[in-house]
Design a protein around this motif. Structure first.
Motif, mmCIF file in Angstrom:
data_model
loop_
_atom_site.group_PDB
_atom_site.id
_atom_site.type_symbol
_atom_site.label_atom_id
_atom_site.label_comp_id
_atom_site.label_asym_id
_atom_site.label_seq_id
_atom_site.Cartn_x
_atom_site.Cartn_y
_atom_site.Cartn_z
ATOM 1 N N PRO A 48 -22.168 27.118 17.823
ATOM 2 C CA PRO A 48 -22.522 28.106 16.805
ATOM 3 C C PRO A 48 -21.935 27.727 15.448
ATOM 4 C CG PRO A 48 -20.777 28.954 18.212
ATOM 5 C CD PRO A 48 -21.226 27.653 18.821
ATOM 6 N N ILE A 49 -22.651 28.102 14.399
ATOM 7 C CA ILE A 49 -22.136 27.936 13.042
ATOM 8 C C ILE A 49 -21.517 29.265 12.629
ATOM 9 C CG2 ILE A 49 -22.742 27.514 10.635
ATOM 10 C CD1 ILE A 49 -24.881 25.595 11.609
ATOM 11 N N GLU A 82 -26.522 22.999 5.316
ATOM 12 C CA GLU A 82 -27.394 23.156 4.145
ATOM 13 C C GLU A 82 -28.688 23.877 4.498
ATOM 14 O OE1 GLU A 82 -27.784 19.142 2.830
ATOM 15 O OE2 GLU A 82 -25.737 19.059 2.025
ATOM 16 N N ALA A 83 -29.143 23.731 5.759
ATOM 17 C CA ALA A 83 -30.384 24.392 6.185
ATOM 18 C C ALA A 83 -30.169 25.869 6.507
ATOM 19 C CB ALA A 83 -30.956 23.684 7.400
ATOM 20 N N GLY A 84 -28.915 26.289 6.656
ATOM 21 C CA GLY A 84 -28.628 27.690 6.921
ATOM 22 C C GLY A 84 -28.941 28.153 8.331
ATOM 23 N N VAL A 85 -28.977 27.237 9.300
ATOM 24 C CA VAL A 85 -29.251 27.627 10.686
ATOM 25 C C VAL A 85 -28.020 28.290 11.289
ATOM 26 C CG1 VAL A 85 -31.006 25.837 11.013
ATOM 27 C CG2 VAL A 85 -28.618 25.316 11.528
ATOM 28 N N PHE A 103 -32.475 17.596 12.574
ATOM 29 C CA PHE A 103 -31.400 16.945 11.813
ATOM 30 C C PHE A 103 -31.062 15.545 12.327
ATOM 31 C CE2 PHE A 103 -30.378 21.605 11.829
ATOM 32 C CZ PHE A 103 -30.997 21.860 10.610
ATOM 33 N N LYS A 104 -32.064 14.682 12.294
ATOM 34 C CA LYS A 104 -31.836 13.277 12.598
ATOM 35 C C LYS A 104 -31.097 12.618 11.439
ATOM 36 C CE LYS A 104 -36.116 12.942 15.290
ATOM 37 N NZ LYS A 104 -37.413 12.222 15.441
ATOM 38 N N TRP A 117 -24.333 17.357 10.684
ATOM 39 C CA TRP A 117 -23.655 18.660 10.560
ATOM 40 C C TRP A 117 -23.798 19.211 9.147
ATOM 41 C CZ3 TRP A 117 -21.600 13.912 11.315
ATOM 42 C CH2 TRP A 117 -20.784 13.383 10.316
ATOM 43 N N LYS A 118 -23.774 18.333 8.148
ATOM 44 C CA LYS A 118 -23.996 18.782 6.771
ATOM 45 C C LYS A 118 -25.437 19.250 6.593
ATOM 46 C CE LYS A 118 -20.510 15.956 4.436
ATOM 47 N NZ LYS A 118 -20.266 14.932 3.390
ATOM 48 N N GLN A 119 -26.361 18.537 7.199
ATOM 49 C CA GLN A 119 -27.769 18.950 7.125
ATOM 50 C C GLN A 119 -27.938 20.346 7.715
ATOM 51 O OE1 GLN A 119 -30.797 16.087 8.428
ATOM 52 N NE2 GLN A 119 -29.183 14.549 8.625
#
Length: 203
Positions: free
Chosen positions: A163-164, A134-137, A123-124, A129-131
């Protein structure tokens, strides 16, 4: 007290200055053995400038150039001259929203630090944080690294995982990442100072 010269930091920022505030707080508390020589911004209305002036730290506002995402080469050369004038040892990017190209990287090779809101190399770029959401990590974090010509790609000096959580929004996740940044950045700067990492390629 030691008579050894304290490491002088030059802080570059474009926004509110929360990482600057964390670094300054660490200096005041004695956790970080450095001094801030100057704060430089590309925006006259940046909050970081007000924080610096309240702390009686010298400030500089750069001229506006032709580009929104990077500095004109002559303005970047002026930036390097300001840092030399204030005898800066290490350059610290704290929310500086311009990509650095030739003049500053040439003037301060392997002496420019940045903090990025992801676990690089993932996520460069903007709004990492939005990336991540959206990636669901399941986790993201922040990374301190040396600045090199390719964006968000310099050698990594330290990371902290975040953690998300279920129900996270971009705003809630970004806030937790910023809390981690405020812990990590001063610690990594002190580690760089202790190990004299920026001096190795100049010795």
């Amino acid at each position: 007290m030691s008579s050894r010269k304290r490491v002088l930091l030059g802080v570059l920022g474009s926004g509110r200055g929360s990482n600057f505030a964390a670094i300054l707080s660490s200096i005041v508390s004695g956790r970080l053995s450095a001094s801030i020589a100057v704060v430089i911004s590309d925006r006259e209305d940046a909050g970081i400038l007000g924080l610096a002036r309240e702390a009686q730290i010298q400030t500089v506002v750069l001229r506006q150039g032709r580009y929104r995402t990077r500095l004109d080469p002559d303005i970047e050369e002026e930036l390097a001259q300001y840092l030399r004038r204030f005898q800066v040892d290490l350059v610290v990017l704290a929310g500086f929203l311009r990509v650095l190209k030739g003049p500053l990287l040439t003037a301060y090779p392997r002496r420019i630090l940045n903090i990025h809101p992801s676990l690089l190399p993932a996520f460069k770029g903007k709004e990492a944080w939005k990336q991540a959401l959206e990636a669901g990590v399941v986790e993201t974090g922040c990374t301190v690294h040396w600045v090199e010509p390719e964006v968000d790609s310099g050698p990594i000096l330290g990371q902290e995982r975040v953690p998300i959580c279920p129900g996270d929004t971009p705003e809630s996740l970004h806030a937790r990442i910023q809390e981690a940044e405020h812990r990590l950045y001063p610690d990594v700067i002190q580690r760089v100072i202790d190990r004299k990492l920026w001096q190795r390629i100049h010795s």
